[in-house]
Design an enzyme around this catalytic site. Structure first.
Site, mmCIF file in Angstrom:
data_model
loop_
_atom_site.group_PDB
_atom_site.id
_atom_site.type_symbol
_atom_site.label_atom_id
_atom_site.label_comp_id
_atom_site.label_asym_id
_atom_site.label_seq_id
_atom_site.Cartn_x
_atom_site.Cartn_y
_atom_site.Cartn_z
ATOM 1 N N GLY A 1 -59.692 -10.025 -35.616
ATOM 2 C CA GLY A 1 -59.283 -8.790 -36.280
ATOM 3 C C GLY A 1 -59.507 -8.861 -37.769
ATOM 4 O O GLY A 1 -59.681 -9.944 -38.323
ATOM 5 N N PRO A 2 -59.473 -7.703 -38.409
ATOM 6 C CA PRO A 2 -59.680 -7.664 -39.851
ATOM 7 C C PRO A 2 -58.582 -8.439 -40.576
ATOM 8 O O PRO A 2 -57.515 -8.678 -40.015
ATOM 9 C CB PRO A 2 -59.589 -6.177 -40.198
ATOM 10 C CG PRO A 2 -59.580 -5.442 -38.925
ATOM 11 C CD PRO A 2 -59.215 -6.376 -37.842
ATOM 12 N N PRO A 3 -58.822 -8.818 -41.824
ATOM 13 C CA PRO A 3 -57.823 -9.575 -42.574
ATOM 14 C C PRO A 3 -56.521 -8.793 -42.748
ATOM 15 O O PRO A 3 -56.546 -7.579 -42.911
ATOM 16 C CB PRO A 3 -58.475 -9.774 -43.942
ATOM 17 C CG PRO A 3 -59.917 -9.514 -43.747
ATOM 18 C CD PRO A 3 -60.058 -8.597 -42.595
ATOM 19 N N GLY B 1 -52.221 -9.493 -39.186
ATOM 20 C CA GLY B 1 -51.119 -10.250 -38.603
ATOM 21 C C GLY B 1 -51.533 -11.313 -37.610
ATOM 22 O O GLY B 1 -50.745 -11.696 -36.751
ATOM 23 N N THR C 1 -52.266 -14.571 -38.219
ATOM 24 C CA THR C 1 -51.500 -15.780 -38.481
ATOM 25 C C THR C 1 -50.050 -15.589 -38.045
ATOM 26 O O THR C 1 -49.440 -16.469 -37.429
ATOM 27 C CB THR C 1 -51.570 -16.127 -39.973
ATOM 28 O OG1 THR C 1 -52.934 -16.139 -40.378
ATOM 29 C CG2 THR C 1 -50.949 -17.466 -40.259
ATOM 30 N N HIS D 1 -65.733 14.149 -34.643
ATOM 31 C CA HIS D 1 -66.783 13.358 -34.005
ATOM 32 C C HIS D 1 -66.253 12.694 -32.728
ATOM 33 O O HIS D 1 -66.836 12.837 -31.650
ATOM 34 C CB HIS D 1 -67.278 12.309 -35.007
ATOM 35 C CG HIS D 1 -68.320 11.390 -34.486
ATOM 36 N ND1 HIS D 1 -69.634 11.435 -34.897
ATOM 37 C CD2 HIS D 1 -68.254 10.389 -33.574
ATOM 38 C CE1 HIS D 1 -70.324 10.503 -34.258
ATOM 39 N NE2 HIS D 1 -69.504 9.835 -33.452
ATOM 40 N N GLU D 2 -65.123 12.021 -32.874
ATOM 41 C CA GLU D 2 -64.575 11.321 -31.708
ATOM 42 C C GLU D 2 -64.125 12.305 -30.630
ATOM 43 O O GLU D 2 -64.298 12.058 -29.426
ATOM 44 C CB GLU D 2 -63.409 10.414 -32.120
ATOM 45 C CG GLU D 2 -63.781 9.307 -33.087
ATOM 46 C CD GLU D 2 -64.904 8.407 -32.584
ATOM 47 O OE1 GLU D 2 -65.100 8.307 -31.362
ATOM 48 O OE2 GLU D 2 -65.605 7.812 -33.432
ATOM 49 N N HIS E 1 -67.071 13.287 -28.544
ATOM 50 C CA HIS E 1 -67.364 12.308 -27.483
ATOM 51 C C HIS E 1 -66.418 12.519 -26.304
ATOM 52 O O HIS E 1 -66.841 12.575 -25.149
ATOM 53 C CB HIS E 1 -67.136 10.874 -27.986
ATOM 54 C CG HIS E 1 -68.201 10.354 -28.896
ATOM 55 N ND1 HIS E 1 -69.535 10.427 -28.607
ATOM 56 C CD2 HIS E 1 -68.116 9.710 -30.090
ATOM 57 C CE1 HIS E 1 -70.232 9.859 -29.579
ATOM 58 N NE2 HIS E 1 -69.383 9.416 -30.502
#
Ligand code: ADP
Ligand code: MG
Ligand code: ZN
Length: 661
Positions: A245-247, A250, A252, A467-468, A471
């Site tokens: 996941g991105p920095p 959570g 850690t 946009h979503e 879809h």
């Protein structure tokens, strides 16, 4: 600091409390370091030896009276009592007999010439030229000896001090190198102190907004708590779980929570800790880490920022990094080596799963991957609640409103906002944190994040939402399409601004022409909705278009679904031994330029035709499009049920892939 920190106080008789460094002699030599215990004893022996020798010296060699005054010494020469004087730098020694005995006899009893009672007087010399004259007058024999009688000092100066000096220098250097082993060859082996943390207080309740990840980790906790339950039944336990996941989302924190919930020891190391200047050190550290962990099982090894060591070895064409490769290899070896039933689980975290060496992700290693994604609205509110528990909030504070205005923020950002708001309140001399403080804190943080390109403008959010929704609606209207499981405009993982998730109802091995066209439709839905609503198109659909084009091409070249080359495969497959999952086998074209041109035109034709259909469908359902997109903007994510409720009248479903913008 040290592994065997027991430090046996009983052995430090002289100074049991002192454990500080650089303490001369008598100090407790390194009370806490096993390897030095031998040394401590040697020093003790030397001390005993020195004391013994000086005693010997004192008793047998110099029956010296305590020094007397110089004047008294002179008087004894004058009176004739002293018959012989030995002159050294430090003492004048007077003897009452003339006989010069040298070297000094071991025992006075054995020397027949030695009168039984030769009294010795000693004084500290004064620079008095008269004394020589006086001795000449009195017929006293006098002679100079260089440094006689300084045996103890000699020993101390020539042996003990230098040894002690070097010893302390050596010890100091060893400390500097942070070496705990006392062995030069193991320099730095253990520097990044690997200590198991027990009693971790972090719990799952301290983590919010990442419910999917939590659900997956609950099982890991259960395994650590009662492994027998799993092993009895013959179940296979995961060895490694990779948190992706991105920095700041959570990862850690989650790893700690797993350890805390299971109540097991927790070894934490960062990938960077393994990468050292010296080749082989990282590998040694990995070995050491696993050895310690095996002794402590059940426990968790957590390798943070795995990408630091786990980078793909293949991409390393230019030279490569031996040290990192060795470390990685050692990690792979250790992971294969331990028994999955031993109660050892390896967690790792990364925000760059794309660069990881594929070997790490193979079964038996990090075969389970858990996505720790950015929180949506509800998740953000929950995170804010957790972090403001310890903060005094004013009655008018609306955390839900704070959550609404922090779209795209991760847990760490939110924790930061709460803290910032509290600081602002203190600065303003307020007793409670107010809504204004939060607003100001958000503004500050947004400014920072905007620089890092992590905040989406409201207009962009609207585009992403439509946009979503495009879809999702096309998927719902396309017969045979997989049902939409989730629509989200929370920026997901890596690069995607939003996503629509479809779940296949069943495994598919064959697809009909209609279904392939349906997939193209769903992929085009995003851009069609954008054009329909905003009258212009954006770059957000690039990935969709690539996929749609790819399907259209395959229909023509591989599946023989075009009108001119019906039932003709235009590409020759390479040896596809590895099955459909492996990478595209080499394709070689077996057709003419003219055919190539036909293919290109046919692709454009297919995609263009489908696009018109899709746009038309969406146009007819414009009110629905607006409703769904509106709710999506508000809630940030819609699950299957919420979405179905919105399109009660018409339902359908297709494709099996995740369609991201
Ligand atoms: P990561 O390892 O993914 O980069 P961390 O776990 O180090 O992120 O998160 C940093 C801090 O941000 C945590 O200590 C915690 O205070 C806060 N935080 C991050 N994510 C969450 C979350 N999902 N719930 C609660 N707090 C969080
Ligand atoms: Mg981290
Ligand atoms: Zn899209």
């Amino acid at each position: 600091m040290n592994k065997d920190g027991s430090g046996d106080p009983r052995k430090n008789k002289k100074n049991p409390k002192n454990s500080g460094p650089n303490f001369p002699f008598g100090g407790p030599h390194l009370p806490d370091m096993k390897p030095f215990k031998g040394w401590k004893f040697s020093i003790l022996y030397i001390l005993i030896l020195v004391v013994g020798m000086s005693l010997f010296n004192y008793v047998f060699l110099n029956r010296v009276n305590p020094t007397i005054d110089f004047s008294e010494f002179k008087a004894k020469i004058t009176s004739g009592e002293i018959k012989r004087v030995e002159l050294t730098d430090s003492y004048f020694t007077g003897y009452t007999s003339l006989l010069k005995r040298e070297p000094l006899p071991a025992s006075p009893l054995k020397n027949p010439y030695m009168p039984p009672a030769d009294t010795i007087y000693r004084t500290v010399p004064l620079n008095d030229p008269d004394i020589i004259k006086l001795m000449d007058e009195k017929g006293v024999a006098y002679y100079a000896v260089s440094r006689e009688g300084s045996t103890i000092l000699n020993i101390i100066f020539s042996w003990v001090l230098p040894i002690a000096f070097f010893f302390f220098i050596w010890r100091f250097l060893m400390k500097r190198l942070g070496n705990m082993g006392g062995n030069v060859l193991s320099v730095g082996q253990n520097r990044a102190v690997i200590v198991a943390e027990g009693d971790i207080i972090t719990r799952f309740s301290d983590v919010a907004g990442v419910d999917e990840a939590k659900d997956e980790l609950v099982e890991v906790v259960d395994f650590l708590k009662n492994p027998k339950k799993y092993t009895d039944i013959g179940g296979k336990i995961p060895k490694g779980v990779l948190l992706v996941g991105p920095p700041g989302t959570g990862k850690t924190l989650l790893a700690r929570a797993v350890a805390g919930e299971a109540g097991v020891a927790f070894f934490r190391m960062s990938g960077a800790d393994f990468v050292e200047m010296f080749v082989g050190v990282g590998a040694a550290r990995v070995r050491d880490l696993f050895k310690q962990a095996r002794d402590k099982a059940p426990c968790i090894i957590f390798i943070d920022e795995l990408d630091a060591i786990g980078k793909s070895r293949i991409n390393n064409i230019a030279g490569g990094n031996d040290e990192r490769e060795q470390t990685l290899n050692q990690l792979l070896v250790e992971m294969d080596g331990f028994d999955a039933t031993s109660g050892l689980i390896i967690l790792a975290a990364t925000n760059r799963p794309d660069v990881l060496d594929p070997a790490l992700l193979r079964p038996g290693r990090f075969d389970r991957q858990v996505l720790v994604d950015r929180p949506d609205l509800k998740g953000r509110e929950a995170i804010l609640q957790i972090h403001s528990k310890t903060v005094k909030l004013g009655p008018q504070v609306d955390l839900a409103a704070v959550a609404r205005s922090t779209s795209g923020f991760v847990g760490a950002d939110l924790a930061n906002i709460v803290n910032e708001a509290a600081l602002l309140a203190v600065r303003g001399g307020r007793q409670l944190v107010g809504q204004k403080d939060f607003e100001e804190a958000i503004e500050k943080t947004v400014a920072g994040l905007q620089k890092k390109n992590r905040v989406i403008s409201p207009q962009e959010r609207r585009i992403v939402a439509f946009h979503e929704t495009g879809h999702a609606l096309v998927a719902a209207f396309t017969p045979g399409s997989d049902p939409v499981q989730k629509i989200s405009i929370v920026p997901r993982g890596f690069g995607a601004l939003g996503y629509t998730l479809q779940m296949p109802v069943e495994d598919r091995y064959l697809m009909t022409e209609e279904e392939l066209l349906g997939k193209i439709d769903v992929l085009l839905g995003g851009r069609a909705a954008e054009e329909l609503v905003f009258g212009k198109i954006s770059t957000g659909a690039a990935n969709d278009l690539t996929k749609a084009t790819d399907i259209a091409r395959k229909m023509i070249t591989d599946y023989g679904m075009s009108s001119r080359f019906k039932n003709v495969a235009l590409t020759q497959r390479g040896a596809g031994m590895l099955g459909p999952q492996s990478q595209e086998p080499l394709l070689h074209r077996e057709y003419s330029e003219a055919t190539q041109q036909y293919i290109d035109e046919e692709i454009a034709h297919t995609v263009g035709k489908q696009y018109i259909l899709v746009k038309d469908t969406l146009g007819r359902n414009r009110p629905l499009l607006d409703t769904v997109a509106g709710l999506l903007l508000e809630k940030e994510s819609l699950d299957e049920k919420e979405f179905k409720n919105l399109l009660e009248p018409v339902t359908g479903s297709s494709g099996f892939q995740e369609i991201s913008s």
